[in-house]
Design a protein around this motif. Structure first.
Motif, mmCIF file in Angstrom:
data_model
loop_
_atom_site.group_PDB
_atom_site.id
_atom_site.type_symbol
_atom_site.label_atom_id
_atom_site.label_comp_id
_atom_site.label_asym_id
_atom_site.label_seq_id
_atom_site.Cartn_x
_atom_site.Cartn_y
_atom_site.Cartn_z
ATOM 1 N N ARG A 27 27.670 28.735 42.163
ATOM 2 C CA ARG A 27 28.693 29.439 41.396
ATOM 3 C C ARG A 27 29.646 28.442 40.739
ATOM 4 N NH1 ARG A 27 26.319 33.773 40.852
ATOM 5 N NH2 ARG A 27 27.170 35.795 41.403
ATOM 6 N N SER A 28 30.085 28.787 39.524
ATOM 7 C CA SER A 28 30.967 27.888 38.781
ATOM 8 C C SER A 28 31.935 28.688 37.917
ATOM 9 C CB SER A 28 30.149 26.955 37.890
ATOM 10 O OG SER A 28 30.981 26.154 37.095
ATOM 11 N N LYS A 29 33.133 28.162 37.800
ATOM 12 C CA LYS A 29 34.122 28.713 36.867
ATOM 13 C C LYS A 29 34.288 27.815 35.641
ATOM 14 C CE LYS A 29 36.846 31.295 40.239
ATOM 15 N NZ LYS A 29 38.203 31.594 40.750
ATOM 16 N N GLY A 37 25.020 32.163 37.274
ATOM 17 C CA GLY A 37 26.006 31.602 38.191
ATOM 18 C C GLY A 37 27.448 31.659 37.758
ATOM 19 N N LEU A 38 27.774 32.483 36.750
ATOM 20 C CA LEU A 38 29.164 32.620 36.347
ATOM 21 C C LEU A 38 29.942 33.437 37.373
ATOM 22 C CD1 LEU A 38 27.878 31.608 33.685
ATOM 23 C CD2 LEU A 38 29.455 33.109 32.461
ATOM 24 N N CYS A 39 31.240 33.218 37.422
ATOM 25 C CA CYS A 39 32.110 33.977 38.321
ATOM 26 C C CYS A 39 32.857 35.088 37.588
ATOM 27 C CB CYS A 39 33.138 33.054 38.975
ATOM 28 S SG CYS A 39 32.488 31.950 40.227
ATOM 29 N N ASP A 40 33.287 34.798 36.362
ATOM 30 C CA ASP A 40 34.191 35.695 35.643
ATOM 31 C C ASP A 40 33.644 36.078 34.278
ATOM 32 O OD1 ASP A 40 36.692 35.468 37.467
ATOM 33 O OD2 ASP A 40 36.151 33.379 37.062
ATOM 34 N N ILE A 41 33.873 37.347 33.920
ATOM 35 C CA ILE A 41 33.574 37.839 32.583
ATOM 36 C C ILE A 41 34.849 38.483 32.050
ATOM 37 C CG2 ILE A 41 32.135 39.356 31.169
ATOM 38 C CD1 ILE A 41 30.562 37.212 32.608
ATOM 39 N N HIS A 42 35.192 38.168 30.806
ATOM 40 C CA HIS A 42 36.399 38.712 30.188
ATOM 41 C C HIS A 42 35.987 39.680 29.085
ATOM 42 C CE1 HIS A 42 39.007 35.733 32.231
ATOM 43 N NE2 HIS A 42 37.889 35.026 32.200
ATOM 44 N N VAL A 43 36.523 40.895 29.156
ATOM 45 C CA VAL A 43 36.122 41.957 28.237
ATOM 46 C C VAL A 43 37.339 42.442 27.454
ATOM 47 C CG1 VAL A 43 35.199 44.282 28.062
ATOM 48 C CG2 VAL A 43 34.241 42.691 29.737
ATOM 49 N N VAL A 44 37.277 42.308 26.137
ATOM 50 C CA VAL A 44 38.346 42.773 25.258
ATOM 51 C C VAL A 44 37.933 44.116 24.666
ATOM 52 C CG1 VAL A 44 39.641 42.314 23.143
ATOM 53 C CG2 VAL A 44 39.092 40.434 24.717
ATOM 54 N N GLU A 45 38.816 45.099 24.805
ATOM 55 C CA GLU A 45 38.533 46.444 24.310
ATOM 56 C C GLU A 45 39.617 46.848 23.305
ATOM 57 O OE1 GLU A 45 36.755 48.854 27.995
ATOM 58 O OE2 GLU A 45 38.545 47.690 28.523
ATOM 59 N N HIS A 46 39.252 46.915 22.044
ATOM 60 C CA HIS A 46 40.149 47.437 21.006
ATOM 61 C C HIS A 46 39.632 48.797 20.539
ATOM 62 C CE1 HIS A 46 43.026 44.222 20.550
ATOM 63 N NE2 HIS A 46 42.072 43.315 20.402
ATOM 64 N N ALA A 96 24.725 43.674 39.157
ATOM 65 C CA ALA A 96 25.361 42.384 38.850
ATOM 66 C C ALA A 96 26.877 42.470 38.882
ATOM 67 C CB ALA A 96 24.892 41.883 37.489
ATOM 68 N N GLU A 97 27.425 43.623 38.474
ATOM 69 C CA GLU A 97 28.882 43.763 38.408
ATOM 70 C C GLU A 97 29.544 43.614 39.775
ATOM 71 O OE1 GLU A 97 27.200 47.990 38.706
ATOM 72 O OE2 GLU A 97 26.649 46.059 37.839
ATOM 73 N N LYS A 98 28.800 43.862 40.845
ATOM 74 C CA LYS A 98 29.349 43.739 42.198
ATOM 75 C C LYS A 98 29.652 42.292 42.553
ATOM 76 C CE LYS A 98 26.472 44.827 45.462
ATOM 77 N NZ LYS A 98 25.636 45.682 46.351
ATOM 78 N N TRP A 99 28.973 41.359 41.904
ATOM 79 C CA TRP A 99 29.103 39.943 42.242
ATOM 80 C C TRP A 99 29.927 39.161 41.225
ATOM 81 C CZ3 TRP A 99 27.491 40.012 46.972
ATOM 82 C CH2 TRP A 99 26.443 40.856 47.338
ATOM 83 N N LEU A 100 30.472 39.849 40.232
ATOM 84 C CA LEU A 100 31.267 39.221 39.185
ATOM 85 C C LEU A 100 32.696 39.739 39.207
ATOM 86 C CD1 LEU A 100 28.718 39.610 36.246
ATOM 87 C CD2 LEU A 100 29.387 37.430 37.268
ATOM 88 N N ASN A 101 33.620 38.922 38.726
ATOM 89 C CA ASN A 101 34.991 39.366 38.502
ATOM 90 C C ASN A 101 35.109 39.753 37.033
ATOM 91 O OD1 ASN A 101 35.983 38.834 41.154
ATOM 92 N ND2 ASN A 101 36.066 36.669 40.648
ATOM 93 N N LEU A 102 35.313 41.036 36.788
ATOM 94 C CA LEU A 102 35.382 41.555 35.425
ATOM 95 C C LEU A 102 36.850 41.738 35.045
ATOM 96 C CD1 LEU A 102 33.475 42.503 33.148
ATOM 97 C CD2 LEU A 102 33.695 44.821 34.061
ATOM 98 N N HIS A 103 37.307 40.970 34.050
ATOM 99 C CA HIS A 103 38.697 41.038 33.600
ATOM 100 C C HIS A 103 38.731 41.814 32.284
ATOM 101 C CE1 HIS A 103 39.586 37.790 36.507
ATOM 102 N NE2 HIS A 103 38.429 37.305 36.118
ATOM 103 N N ARG A 104 39.484 42.918 32.254
ATOM 104 C CA ARG A 104 39.517 43.777 31.070
ATOM 105 C C ARG A 104 40.871 43.669 30.385
ATOM 106 N NH1 ARG A 104 35.223 48.196 32.884
ATOM 107 N NH2 ARG A 104 35.253 48.828 30.715
#
Length: 238
Positions: A35-37, A63-72, A86-94
């Motif tokens: 895993r890597s940031k 092996g990513l830790c974080d996903i950033h999601v922009v919603e307009h 997969a979403e269970k093992w990732l940090n999803l930032h909205r």
């Protein structure tokens, strides 16, 4: 994190480990070790559920830790049948606050964390690099835009660099899921080869491991809090 807090975290993780079989523990340790940031991605206004889902699955596999999601304009709606959990093992930032420039908020936050902001774009500019030459001397956040329209003007203007993917046909762009796969496969390989310490620290590993335990073990949150009470001399009853 104080030494006491870290010792408490390791203790509760050691207890959680007694609740899992050896095969599961070995798989978890293997995944943690990769895993890597150092690399993260930003998805701006993705609207097709298949694309929203497939990108999560690809990012977790690499092996990513974080996903950033922009919603307009569009809500990000991944489908569990495609993400395969997969979403269970990732940090999803909205980033979806109304009346705000969520793209800039996301970019500003990433830049404060030390990320270089890289926008994927088929057009050339003085800031354009390719996958083989993109600088990796600091953590990278790669931005991907909405289907058809691509990244917003704000995303392009706020980026530090632009990334052009290799294409040798008449078509001007890839589907976003293909773009993400190409970028991650190339940059993850380069990072593992060229960057000295791209993986998680021991503290980050313990924190992430604890998060996974609490998500996947029945009553994980309760066990976590009850265990810490026991350490402080109170009764523990998982």
């Amino acid at each position: 994190m104080s030494k006491q807090d870290f010792d408490d975290l390791r203790s509760v993780n050691e207890y959680f480990q007694t609740l899992l079989n050896q095969e599961r523990l070995e798989k978890m340790e293997y995944v943690l070790s990769h895993r890597s940031k150092y690399l993260t991605i930003v998805l701006e206004d993705i609207f097709q559920p298949f694309n929203a889902s497939a990108t999560l699955r690809t990012a977790e596999c690499w092996g990513l830790c974080d996903i950033h999601v922009v919603e307009h304009r569009n809500k990000y709606r991944p489908v569990s049948g495609i993400t395969m959990g997969a979403e269970k093992w990732l940090n999803l930032h909205r980033y979806s606050e109304p009346e705000q420039e969520n793209t800039k908020t996301c970019i500003d936050g990433l830049r404060k964390q030390g990320y270089r902001i890289v926008a994927t774009s088929p057009t050339q500019s003085e800031k354009t690099w390719d996958l083989e030459s993109l600088p990796l001397d600091q953590p990278i956040a790669v931005l991907f835009g909405a289907e058809e329209k691509g990244l917003s003007e704000v995303a392009l203007a706020e980026s530090d660099l632009r990334l052009k993917l290799p294409m040798f046909g008449f078509t001007e762009s890839y589907n976003i899921t293909v773009s993400v796969a190409i970028v991650l496969s190339n940059l993850v390989a380069r990072i593992r080869k060229e960057v000295s310490h791209p993986f998680l620290s021991e503290v980050e590993k313990e924190l992430l491991k604890n998060e996974w335990f609490r998500k996947t073990i029945p009553r994980g949150e309760l066990i976590h809090s009850e265990f810490l009470k026991r350490k402080k001399g109170k009764e523990f009853s998982p």
